[in-house]
Write an enzyme that holds these catalytic residues in place. Sequence first.
Site: not given
Length: 422
Positions: A345, A387, A273, A258, A348
Amino acid sequence: MLDIDLIRRNPELVRQALRNRGEEAALEPILELDSQRRLLIHEGDQLRARRNEVSREIGRGGEGKTTLIQEMRKVGERIKALEEAEKALEEQLAALLLTLPNIPRDDVPVGPDSSANVVVRTWGEPRAYDFQPKAHWDLNESLRIIDFQRGAKLSGARFYVLRNAGARLQRSLISWMLDMHTREHGYTEVYTPTLVRREVMQGSGNLPKFADNLYHDQEDDLWLIPTAEVTLTGLHGDELLEPGSLPLNYVAYSPCFRREKAAAGRDTRGIKRVHQFDKVEMYKLVEPEQSDQELERLVSNAEEVLRRLKLAYRVVRLCTGDLGFPSAKSYDLEVWAPGCQEWLEVSSSSNCTDFQARRSNIRFRREARGAPQFVHTLNGSGVALPRLMIALLETYQQADGSVVIPEALRPHMGMEKISPTA
RNA sequence: GGAGGGAUCGCAUAGUGGUCUAGUGCGCCCGCCUGCUAAGCGGGUCGGGGGGUAACCCCCGCAUGGGUUCGAAUCCCAUUCCCUCCGCCA
């Protein structure tokens, strides 16, 4: 992709649904293009019908052949012009339709952004410490299992190198999660390409709107996947599944890439991130009636990872304004990181209903003679690694700077503790 | 990267410019027959789109995209994928 038929029949419903997501969709141009398109199709069809008939007549060698051939030459030109116009309209229409996000499920709370999300349950108590728990980047000063400098040397900011027990921890987690989902939760493990063609990226909903966040190889027009959801969506693209083939449950480990352009400057410390990370992804193709309940199962399969690691987490139901582009309903899992004092997070899970199935053309048949129908697709991280590792390191850190490996992971990890290295 | 071969209905195959409205076999579905099953017999059996209240009618699709032609599965061009061999290579 939304059903053009639904937009045609009930534009107000669509408009309101998208407005709830914070999207002012211009449906008029779509409806206008659609009706123009049908006019052209109608005229073209009639001309082709006539040409077919006359050609058959010419073939039979009837009289007046030369005039008919003259006439058909004209008709052929008109048909060609219509076909070109039709193609242009269809491209414009598709381009517009591809930019519309999915319609939220009825039970999704309406709200503008993440502030309207709803915590539906929490699990586990954040551990109590008799010392000040450190953030993972500080812990790492003595553990030295994440090498940020060399990651940057190799690839730039937001890249990192894992070493020693750090690399081993990640590998153990991947294998442990895959084993759990395949052996206990009924998923089939697959390993997919990481580079995909443009159409595949479009099928999952990442293109055309989110090209900014993707790495792209221009030479071959191949795109690096931001999640295995992309390849798992494409896996059965352009297929018509036989009765009895559903549900299909897949789990795939993959690296994810990403560009994180939209988040430039945010979360710059540590590995929260990053541009490249690993993830175990679960994916389901199910009959439409099943998708709501399958979403609950999917979430619970992801939760199981956190429960076994005894990490405190909460389940968040996303509101309309915070839903991902292809999602009709989503839950996030957020795990507590006591060092950076943050809910992270790590997963998801989304019910994308028939949105991706339409874009990717994934259909099924209920019965041998039944009409084809689009499947519903669901995806959920099970779970994302950096994470998860942050939460593990921060939660299980000891006063002496070591990290205890949770019981459940020890057989895979082959060690009980990560100790500071000299 | 080079040379050659291939792609037709779920599978197997037929089809080299008009009678292809893509045939046949297998499979599958529905009947009939039959203690049951099998066999046999009869019928049906793809996808997308448009029109119509409907019955139904029409258009498109033979890997994909162009072209030639009144008319293309069939002829021409390009592309993709698969197979074989050569070269290179983890």
